[in-house]
Design a protein around this motif. Sequence first.
Motif, PDB file in Angstrom:
ATOM      1  N   LEU A 104       0.844  -1.193   0.000  1.00 39.29           N
ATOM      2  CA  LEU A 104       0.000   0.000   0.000  1.00 39.29           C
ATOM      3  C   LEU A 104       0.881   1.245   0.000  1.00 39.29           C
ATOM      4  N   SER A 105       0.659   2.090  -1.005  1.00 38.98           N
ATOM      5  CA  SER A 105       1.290   3.400  -1.007  1.00 38.98           C
ATOM      6  C   SER A 105       0.309   4.342  -0.320  1.00 38.98           C
ATOM      7  N   PHE A 106       0.731   4.886   0.830  1.00 40.48           N
ATOM      8  CA  PHE A 106      -0.207   5.623   1.680  1.00 40.48           C
ATOM      9  C   PHE A 106      -0.589   6.981   1.103  1.00 40.48           C
TER      10      PHE A 106
ATOM     11  N   PRO B 156       1.845   9.518   3.788  1.00 44.76           N
ATOM     12  CA  PRO B 156       2.890   8.706   4.433  1.00 44.76           C
ATOM     13  C   PRO B 156       3.421   9.409   5.686  1.00 44.76           C
TER      14      PRO B 156
ATOM     15  N   ASN C 274      10.542  10.271   5.200  1.00 47.00           N
ATOM     16  CA  ASN C 274       9.460  11.243   5.056  1.00 47.00           C
ATOM     17  C   ASN C 274       9.608  12.497   5.915  1.00 47.00           C
TER      18      ASN C 274
ATOM     19  N   GLU D 298       7.299   6.463  -1.642  1.00 47.34           N
ATOM     20  CA  GLU D 298       6.426   5.295  -1.591  1.00 47.34           C
ATOM     21  C   GLU D 298       6.637   4.430  -2.832  1.00 47.34           C
TER      22      GLU D 298
ATOM     23  N   GLN E 170       9.835   2.506  -2.604  1.00 44.07           N
ATOM     24  CA  GLN E 170       9.727   1.310  -1.757  1.00 44.07           C
ATOM     25  C   GLN E 170       9.049   0.171  -2.515  1.00 44.07           C
TER      26      GLN E 170
END
Lengths: 237, 448
Positions: free
Chosen positions: A82-84, A87, A135, A147, A150
């Motif tokens: 999941l890419s928030f 973040p 971040n 993100e 990652q």
Amino acid sequence: MLSLTNLKVKVGEKVIINNVNFNFEKGKVYALMGPNGSGKSTLALTIMGHPQYQIENGKIEMEGVEINNLSADKRAQLGLFLSFQTPIAVSGVNVFQLLRLALSGKKDPLEIKKEIEKYASVLKIPNELINRSLNEGASGGEKKKLEVLQAAVLEPKFLIFDEVDTGVDVDAMKVIAQFIKKHKKDKTYLLITHYNRILRYIKPDKVLIMIDGEIVKVGDYKLAYQIEKKGYEKLCI
Amino acid sequence: MKNYVYKSEKGLSEKVINNISSLKGEPLWMREFRLKSYAIFKRKPLPDWGTDLSKVNFDDIYYYIKPTERQVSTWNDLPKEIKETYDKIGIPEAERKFLAGVSAQYESEVVYESIKKELQSQGVIFCDMDTALRKYESIFKQYFSTVVPAHDNKFAALNSAVWSGGSFVYVPKGVKVNLPLQAYFRINAEQFGQFERTLIIAEEDSFVHYVEGCTAPIYSTSSLHAAVVEIIVKKNARVRYTTVQNWSKNVYNLVTKRARVEEEAVMEWVDGNLGSSVTMKYPSCYLVGRKARGEVLSIAFAGQGQHQDAGAKMIHLAPETSSRIISKSISKDGGRTSYRGLVQVAPGAKNCSVYVSCDALIIDEESRSDTYPVMKIKEQDVNIQHEATVEKLGEEKLFYLTSRGIKKSEAEGLLVNGFIDPIAKEIPLEYAIELNRLINLEMSGSVG
């Protein structure tokens, strides 16, 4: 790849997601659209296993295995990512420390380091952001790029990007979009957006519309343009 | 492990003290100093603040144990049992890597010591305290007990009465010692209190970094560690003193650390407190010369049944002096941390600057953290900053890390290590790694 069956999700006493059924197929790009507060982020966080969201009914299956009761780290190990939307900053932990621990036993630390450098340069992430606490002091766009970075190193199978196109300038968005396109192959993408900005750069195979916690409409990429013209209410009522 | 050459009877008396002094063959002045200190110890009450010390039974402790006959100077000469104990801590390997000199304390006597030739040629003295008293009595006597007098507190008095072992460091004028000097400590006999005493003298324009690391095995009955560290930092000199200690969970760790800092000199205390049942430790700087600078970086970790009462004292006695205290504490599983700090600025100490920052991280609902900052400022021209934060280990941060595939306990370790990172950076690498590893072990609950 990932399927949702009769999914009902509560936060405290409040039902946020209701009766959601959908089967995401391998290698496809999906867009999930809907007005603010319709439950899109809740769906993303529920799939990822956030402890605050309780599955009241139904099930989530990843490649045929029910994951309802798995913790977030186990789901990630199965290939979920999941890419928030926003973040969070993590003091004292940089992206290398995080990824090294996440991939321990899977990828060599030196390899991880090389990949971070490679993707940082592709994504145009400044070096000091890579070495700094994750971040911390990063702009909205930089956080979103981190993100994506990652995701690139972790190589998951099912990737959810929650509003990867908000708080990001046009150039950054192009870079992110190109990057996602390039790394499509065997992966499944779920792009959550309420503008469809990103959809100008990545053509989704399917568009899902969510209103009040339910998926009310499913169509092809043209649906996104109709929404832009007419708005959610006219289209769905 | 019962190969003691001499073990005093349990408890403390003038007879025990006389015995210690005779066995060590000390000069009369030291024997008298010990006896006078014992009288002060008996007179002084236990502190009625801070931690619960009511369970310390002074009559149930051996005050002196001498493990081997004589000092040995090479690794091979060490008795097998002692060597094995050290092997577990990893001394010889560490030494091979980059130690400038090792003075390792096994119980109360320094038994293994090697000083690199380079140090000797620079005129640096690095030896145990008993040797220093024998060989360098005039320097020893000139500085001993000048920064920590016996009446400083009850445990300083106790140490003054029964001290044994510890390091003596003398750095001549203008000499900069490039590699850290290190000593390993280990309490290894049940119910045996360790009372080492360290004295460091840095002459003008000199520099030295002294590192002490402590590990201790776990025992069922309480053990007492009451050490004293005295440091004299002369004009324009700099001393850094780093401690990473991990006493076993039944040790009372009550240490008095004081430094006298002269004109334009710098004193830095880096203090990592893990382990022990109770720790009371407040490294101090007496800033006596113009532009003297003092710094304390402190990390405390308290788990189940532990109370870490740690902090710092900065006494500004001259103009333009500056001090910085940075404290970070972590409490978990019902553990308790307290920051206790005193900053004092004397009248006439103009243009001083003071910076205090204390951050507490509380892992769960059962744990506790308190802050007791005291400032006594008797001068108007002073620049003071004080910051304090308390945070809980955030669920959102944990979720973020676990969503990347990291186990919850590992994610907690990562966050705690991230929290102390600004201080961990100041610690020599091998100790920083050990600290990191210890915290991960504590977080995963695999050390009891």
